[in-house]
Design a protein around this motif. Structure first.
Motif, PDB file in Angstrom:
ATOM      1  N   LYS A   1     -12.500  -8.746   1.994  1.00  0.00           N
ATOM      2  CA  LYS A   1     -12.375  -7.722   0.958  1.00  0.00           C
ATOM      3  C   LYS A   1     -10.942  -7.754   0.409  1.00  0.00           C
ATOM      4  O   LYS A   1     -10.012  -8.075   1.144  1.00  0.00           O
ATOM      5  CB  LYS A   1     -12.671  -6.360   1.606  1.00  0.00           C
TER       6      LYS A   1
ATOM      7  N   LYS B   1      -9.555  10.579   3.027  1.00  0.00           N
ATOM      8  CA  LYS B   1      -8.138  10.260   2.806  1.00  0.00           C
ATOM      9  C   LYS B   1      -7.340  11.554   2.744  1.00  0.00           C
ATOM     10  O   LYS B   1      -7.747  12.487   2.050  1.00  0.00           O
ATOM     11  CB  LYS B   1      -7.948   9.546   1.464  1.00  0.00           C
TER      12      LYS B   1
ATOM     13  N   ILE C   1     -17.362   2.387  -1.250  1.00  0.00           N
ATOM     14  CA  ILE C   1     -17.985   1.282  -1.998  1.00  0.00           C
ATOM     15  C   ILE C   1     -18.265   0.179  -0.988  1.00  0.00           C
ATOM     16  O   ILE C   1     -17.350  -0.533  -0.557  1.00  0.00           O
ATOM     17  CB  ILE C   1     -17.053   0.802  -3.134  1.00  0.00           C
TER      18      ILE C   1
ATOM     19  N   LYS D   1      -4.250  12.156  -5.236  1.00  0.00           N
ATOM     20  CA  LYS D   1      -5.665  11.834  -5.018  1.00  0.00           C
ATOM     21  C   LYS D   1      -6.587  12.997  -5.399  1.00  0.00           C
ATOM     22  O   LYS D   1      -7.608  12.797  -6.039  1.00  0.00           O
ATOM     23  CB  LYS D   1      -5.899  11.456  -3.557  1.00  0.00           C
TER      24      LYS D   1
ATOM     25  N   GLY E   1      -2.484   3.738   3.438  1.00  0.00           N
ATOM     26  CA  GLY E   1      -3.656   3.770   4.312  1.00  0.00           C
ATOM     27  C   GLY E   1      -3.540   4.733   5.482  1.00  0.00           C
ATOM     28  O   GLY E   1      -4.455   4.801   6.309  1.00  0.00           O
TER      29      GLY E   1
ATOM     30  N   GLU F   1      -6.900   4.488  -6.834  1.00  0.00           N
ATOM     31  CA  GLU F   1      -5.716   5.339  -6.772  1.00  0.00           C
ATOM     32  C   GLU F   1      -4.713   4.936  -7.841  1.00  0.00           C
ATOM     33  O   GLU F   1      -4.698   3.786  -8.286  1.00  0.00           O
ATOM     34  CB  GLU F   1      -5.059   5.166  -5.398  1.00  0.00           C
TER      35      GLU F   1
ATOM     36  N   THR G   1      -7.471  -2.477   2.636  1.00  0.00           N
ATOM     37  CA  THR G   1      -6.747  -3.663   2.182  1.00  0.00           C
ATOM     38  C   THR G   1      -5.236  -3.435   2.108  1.00  0.00           C
ATOM     39  O   THR G   1      -4.512  -4.303   1.627  1.00  0.00           O
ATOM     40  CB  THR G   1      -7.265  -4.078   0.790  1.00  0.00           C
ATOM     41  N   ASN G   2      -4.769  -2.276   2.586  1.00  0.00           N
ATOM     42  CA  ASN G   2      -3.334  -1.977   2.497  1.00  0.00           C
ATOM     43  C   ASN G   2      -2.497  -3.045   3.204  1.00  0.00           C
ATOM     44  O   ASN G   2      -2.805  -3.439   4.330  1.00  0.00           O
ATOM     45  CB  ASN G   2      -3.016  -0.638   3.159  1.00  0.00           C
TER      46      ASN G   2
HETATM   47  P1  ADP Z   1      -3.545   4.828   0.211  1.00  0.00           P
HETATM   48  O1  ADP Z   1      -2.834   5.564  -0.849  1.00  0.00           O
HETATM   49  O2  ADP Z   1      -3.310   5.431   1.549  1.00  0.00           O
HETATM   50  O3  ADP Z   1      -3.314   3.355   0.160  1.00  0.00           O
HETATM   51  P2  ADP Z   1      -6.123   4.293  -1.025  1.00  0.00           P
HETATM   52  O4  ADP Z   1      -6.930   5.283  -1.751  1.00  0.00           O
HETATM   53  O5  ADP Z   1      -5.417   3.279  -1.852  1.00  0.00           O
HETATM   54  O6  ADP Z   1      -5.108   5.071  -0.076  1.00  0.00           O
HETATM   55  O7  ADP Z   1      -7.063   3.572   0.015  1.00  0.00           O
HETATM   56  C1  ADP Z   1      -6.594   2.596   0.924  1.00  0.00           C
HETATM   57  C2  ADP Z   1      -7.552   1.442   0.982  1.00  0.00           C
HETATM   58  O8  ADP Z   1      -8.841   1.881   1.399  1.00  0.00           O
HETATM   59  C3  ADP Z   1      -7.778   0.771  -0.344  1.00  0.00           C
HETATM   60  O9  ADP Z   1      -6.802  -0.198  -0.581  1.00  0.00           O
HETATM   61  C4  ADP Z   1      -9.157   0.181  -0.179  1.00  0.00           C
HETATM   62  O10 ADP Z   1      -9.125  -1.063   0.463  1.00  0.00           O
HETATM   63  C5  ADP Z   1      -9.852   1.170   0.728  1.00  0.00           C
HETATM   64  N1  ADP Z   1     -10.633   2.149  -0.042  1.00  0.00           N
HETATM   65  C6  ADP Z   1     -10.177   3.320  -0.525  1.00  0.00           C
HETATM   66  N2  ADP Z   1     -11.159   4.014  -1.126  1.00  0.00           N
HETATM   67  C7  ADP Z   1     -12.262   3.272  -1.030  1.00  0.00           C
HETATM   68  C8  ADP Z   1     -13.615   3.454  -1.464  1.00  0.00           C
HETATM   69  N3  ADP Z   1     -14.006   4.560  -2.086  1.00  0.00           N
HETATM   70  N4  ADP Z   1     -14.497   2.470  -1.192  1.00  0.00           N
HETATM   71  C9  ADP Z   1     -14.118   1.350  -0.543  1.00  0.00           C
HETATM   72  N5  ADP Z   1     -12.865   1.122  -0.112  1.00  0.00           N
HETATM   73  C10 ADP Z   1     -11.937   2.064  -0.339  1.00  0.00           C
END
Ligand code: ADP
Length: 614
Positions: free
Chosen positions: A170, A127, A160, A78, A134, A321, A218-219
């Motif tokens: 979502k 994060k 976002i 990240k 998540g 990601e 959304t994880n």
């Molecule tokens: P991980 O690797 O722990 O899954 P992510 O970066 O994929 O971390 O983030 C987990 C979830 O958080 C995403 O699937 C999304 O739903 C939400 N999310 C992450 N970053 C954003 C953002 N900048 N704006 C809105 N939702 C986000």
């Protein structure tokens, strides 16, 4: 029945090492493709769940394949991704605007605090930089809401807050992408993937709902335990991307292809940011002549990446990601259908099931020569052109054409065509997204790749100096041409009496002035070049509070304080060092001086680390 037997017949020498792979699906697919599962050295394919080190790849024999590229962390961590894309967003703001604005803590914390302006509805997401599924993620609205522990080793992003919703929920998309080679770069997208839905109806974040993870994240790992989790391929919490795109077409009257094209575009732009670094670590793969039989569709390393894409209410695709080890666990039939296609089709496209046939051809000498090649950087010829020139001063069309010409200088177009033919019959559900068919697009991507290589290996000042020199050369050439033309005009004045010398003279003077580089100071030019890349960090006289860990005092330095974009750590360390005398004048602070020097040391260590990562 006979056919069934034939399918699972094991092929001698076709060995796959799955000792470090936990997925049952891999075992099933390998079996169905005729692989022997082994855990010793005699393998043609090593499938490993974690990343690989350079040493392991260097140790491989030429016919062996592994499912990772060393160095893919460039985009799969990240913090690295945020740093890389953030930098490019300042240089190419129109192309790299698909990644949420990010701050990497601890060193960006001051920047984050200073650029923070309270706005209605504004929200951030924190994060852990090594996190997944998540874990450790939370939303917040004010930098002061962050507790001390979060100020270390985490990435903060603008949240976002208007995602695209289906039935009020979502969702994000897990898109599978196969990279078969980095030199030449070949990228394929799997035509289907998974849409993962949150399990609580979405509301824009406010103080009441900000901690509701099943609304904002959304994880699958988070939502699967929620009461709202629905198992249904058509309307459940996990659906196929194809299904979701069809639904969007029905519900919102949007063209699926438009969304898909946007997704493809952000994926290619993300991967090309890592390409120069990956090339340095991996042996370039390219058949030496058209006649050379194409034995495979890629280098010794390949990788299946899992891109997490979020669509917002304006249908813009955001990259959240990139996962270098997307999960191949199959909890449902939908998982199995999609994931087995992703792996099975990748193996077919890579032509791995034929690899053992080429095993015998590789003699010891060949192994030695390939090792020597591995240790060399990517083809020197292109490295030279990449680092010695920048295309940034040229008009767009010229930039793209030059980038394509350089590409064809490096890779024989005839062989590239052959390679494309070889791949085309093995694509399955994959679609090639790099190189794209559209020449303009190819030019643009190659230009971005070229500039990424240029801009990521040098400091901004060096780059600006180089670009200025190039501009100087360009203008000087144009000036010469103009002078020649003028001379010619003067000589032929008597032949063409219609020439309006006063206007001509004025025009000529004007053009000449425009080409006069001395009117443009390098510093101004640098500023101009960085207009979009202007540092969000404080440049003017500012009070910078320096809060020292574990100390109740916070120091306020009222001095002109300049952060250098590229050497943020260095400046931080220097500032602390510079003002440590100032601090020491205060008897209260004197006793903390030791602690301060420790911190300076710590920051300095980070500088080294950060430079090593680059
Ligand atoms: P991980 O690797 O722990 O899954 P992510 O970066 O994929 O971390 O983030 C987990 C979830 O958080 C995403 O699937 C999304 O739903 C939400 N999310 C992450 N970053 C954003 C953002 N900048 N704006 C809105 N939702 C986000």
């Amino acid at each position: 029945m006979k056919e069934e037997k034939k399918k699972i017949k094991k092929v001698a020498g076709l060995n796959i090492n799955l000792a470090n792979c936990k997925y049952e699906l891999l075992r099933e697919i390998s079996g169905s493709l005729g692989f022997h599962i082994v855990d010793e050295d005699e393998w043609v394919l090593y499938w490993i769940d974690t990343g690989v080190s350079l040493e392991r790849v260097l140790d491989m024999k030429s016919f062996q394949r592994i499912n990772h590229f060393p160095g893919m962390h460039e985009i799969c961590r990240k913090d690295h991704l945020a740093r890389k894309v953030g930098k490019l967003a300042r240089i190419f703001p129109k192309d790299y605007n698909f990644f949420p604005k990010s701050w990497i803590l601890p060193h960006d914390f001051m920047d984050f605090k200073h650029s923070f302006k309270p706005k209605r509805g504004q929200c951030f997401i924190s994060k852990p930089d090594h996190g997944c599924q998540g874990k450790g993620i939370f939303l917040f609205r004010d930098p002061d809401d962050l507790d001390e522990s979060c100020k270390f080793q985490s990435v903060i992003q603008s949240y976002i807050s208007s995602p695209l919703l289906i039935d009020g929920f979502k969702f994000d998309l897990r898109v599978y992408v196969l990279v078969t080679s980095v030199s030449p770069l070949r990228i394929f997208i799997y035509k289907d993937g998974l849409a993962r839905f949150a399990t609580e109806p979405y509301q824009t974040p406010n103080s009441r709902n900000i901690s509701r993870t099943c609304m904002h994240l959304t994880n699958y790992a988070i939502n699967k335990n929620s009461k709202g989790y629905v198992v249904d391929q058509e309307s459940g919490s996990k659906r196929s991307i194809k299904m979701v795109l069809q639904e969007l077409e029905k519900l919102k009257d949007v063209d699926q292809q438009v969304i898909w094209n946007r997704i493809k575009d952000v994926i290619v732009k993300t991967i090309i940011t890592a390409q120069p670094a990956l090339c340095k670590l991996v042996k370039p793969w390219f058949p030496s002549s058209v006649k050379t039989p194409m034995t495979s569709c890629g280098s010794q390393c390949f990788e299946i990446l899992g891109f997490d894409i979020l669509l917002d209410s304006k249908l813009k695709a955001w990259v959240l990601e990139v996962n270098h080890s997307p999960s191949f666990t199959c909890d449902t039939q939908l998982d199995k259908d999609i994931k087995s296609g992703v792996i099975g089709d990748a193996m077919k496209l890579l032509n791995i099931t034929n690899a053992h046939q080429f095993k015998k051809k590789f003699t010891k000498d060949q192994k030695q020569s390939s090792l020597t090649r591995l240790l060399k950087p990517v083809t020197e010829k292109v490295e030279k052109t990449l680092s010695e020139t920048t295309l940034i001063n040229e008009p767009h069309n010229d930039q793209y054409t030059r980038a394509i010409n350089q590409y064809h200088e490096k890779y024989n177009p005839e062989i590239l065509e052959k390679l494309t033919e070889f791949e085309d019959v093995r694509l399955g559900e994959y679609e090639r997204i790099f190189p794209p068919q559209d020449t303009d697009k190819l030019g643009k991507y190659l230009f971005l790749m070229h500039e990424t290589a240029n801009w990521s290996t040098e400091t901004n000042t060096t780059k600006a100096r180089k670009a200025y020199k190039e501009l100087q050369k360009l203008k000087e050439n144009k000036k010469q041409v103009l002078l020649e033309k003028w001379k010619l005009k003067q000589q032929t004045k008597h032949i063409n009496p219609k020439v309006n010398t006063t206007t001509d003279k004025l025009n000529f003077k004007k053009q000449l002035e425009m080409l006069d580089i001395s009117t443009l100071k390098r510093a101004d030019y640098t500023r101009q070049l960085y207009k979009d890349a202007s540092s969000p960090l404080p440049k003017e006289k500012k009070t910078i509070p320096i809060k020292v860990q574990n100390m109740s005092d916070s120091f306020h330095v009222t001095k002109p304080y300049e952060f250098n974009q590229d050497a943020r750590y260095a400046s931080y360390a220097n500032t602390i060092a510079k003002y440590s005398d100032l601090f020491s004048m205060n008897p209260l602070i004197e006793e903390k001086k030791k602690e301060l020097s420790k911190i300076t040391l710590k920051v300095n260590t980070r500088i080294k680390r950060s430079y090593m990562c680059e």
